[in-house]
Write a protein that holds these residues in place. Sequence first.
Motif, PDB file in Angstrom:
ATOM      1  N   THR A  50       0.834  -1.202   0.000  1.00 54.22           N
ATOM      2  CA  THR A  50       0.000   0.000   0.000  1.00 54.22           C
ATOM      3  C   THR A  50       0.867   1.249   0.000  1.00 54.22           C
ATOM      4  O   THR A  50       0.604   2.203  -0.739  1.00 54.22           O
ATOM      5  CB  THR A  50      -0.947   0.017   1.215  1.00 54.22           C
ATOM      6  OG1 THR A  50      -1.771  -1.153   1.165  1.00 54.22           O
ATOM      7  CG2 THR A  50      -1.815   1.264   1.233  1.00 54.22           C
ATOM      8  N   ARG A  53       2.383   1.673  -3.463  1.00 50.00           N
ATOM      9  CA  ARG A  53       1.384   2.089  -4.453  1.00 50.00           C
ATOM     10  C   ARG A  53       0.955   3.545  -4.258  1.00 50.00           C
ATOM     11  O   ARG A  53       0.840   4.299  -5.223  1.00 50.00           O
ATOM     12  CB  ARG A  53       0.158   1.165  -4.357  1.00 50.00           C
ATOM     13  CG  ARG A  53      -0.927   1.482  -5.377  1.00 50.00           C
ATOM     14  CD  ARG A  53      -2.219   0.730  -5.106  1.00 50.00           C
ATOM     15  NE  ARG A  53      -2.826   1.247  -3.885  1.00 50.00           N
ATOM     16  CZ  ARG A  53      -3.367   0.477  -2.945  1.00 50.00           C
ATOM     17  NH1 ARG A  53      -3.402  -0.842  -3.060  1.00 50.00           N
ATOM     18  NH2 ARG A  53      -3.901   1.014  -1.858  1.00 50.00           N
ATOM     19  N   ASP A  54       0.726   3.951  -2.997  1.00 50.68           N
ATOM     20  CA  ASP A  54       0.100   5.246  -2.743  1.00 50.68           C
ATOM     21  C   ASP A  54       1.064   6.376  -2.357  1.00 50.68           C
ATOM     22  O   ASP A  54       0.720   7.545  -2.516  1.00 50.68           O
ATOM     23  CB  ASP A  54      -0.946   5.117  -1.636  1.00 50.68           C
ATOM     24  CG  ASP A  54      -2.090   4.197  -2.033  1.00 50.68           C
ATOM     25  OD1 ASP A  54      -2.236   3.872  -3.234  1.00 50.68           O
ATOM     26  OD2 ASP A  54      -2.843   3.785  -1.125  1.00 50.68           O
TER      27      ASP A  54
END
Length: 141
Positions: A50, A53-54
């Motif tokens: 996460t 990705r972010d």
Amino acid sequence: VRTFVFVADLAEVTESLRAERDPARAADLAVAARAVSLAANSNYGRAFRTFQRDFQGAVTRRTTVLVVGDGRNNYNPPEAWVLDEIRRRAKRLIWICPEDRAAWGMGDSEMPLYASRCDRVATASTLEELEGIAEALVPRR
């Protein structure tokens, strides 16, 4: 400084902590924010993916990434490749683990794998030990 918390999921709590100077109160605020479920089993791999990705774009050669955790991943995929990417992009990657090194690699501990990807790894199980590490990382002027 940006701050993230995770158990199985990852969430940014920077704004919740921005005005707080007391570390104990800041930790309470992070928990009170209910940004992530505290009832979940830890899943470092999911949290790392996460982050990658972010938020990976926020990591630059001026960034120090600090992970605080025991590295116990509940037998989930460790996704250590994310740490490799962070280390390539960041100035340094530091991990502070509350468990003694003798426990690393036992059971669901991924600390040997994670530690091998970091620039520095330290253990701290007391506030005094954590303060000593913080002082070594950020010398007073």
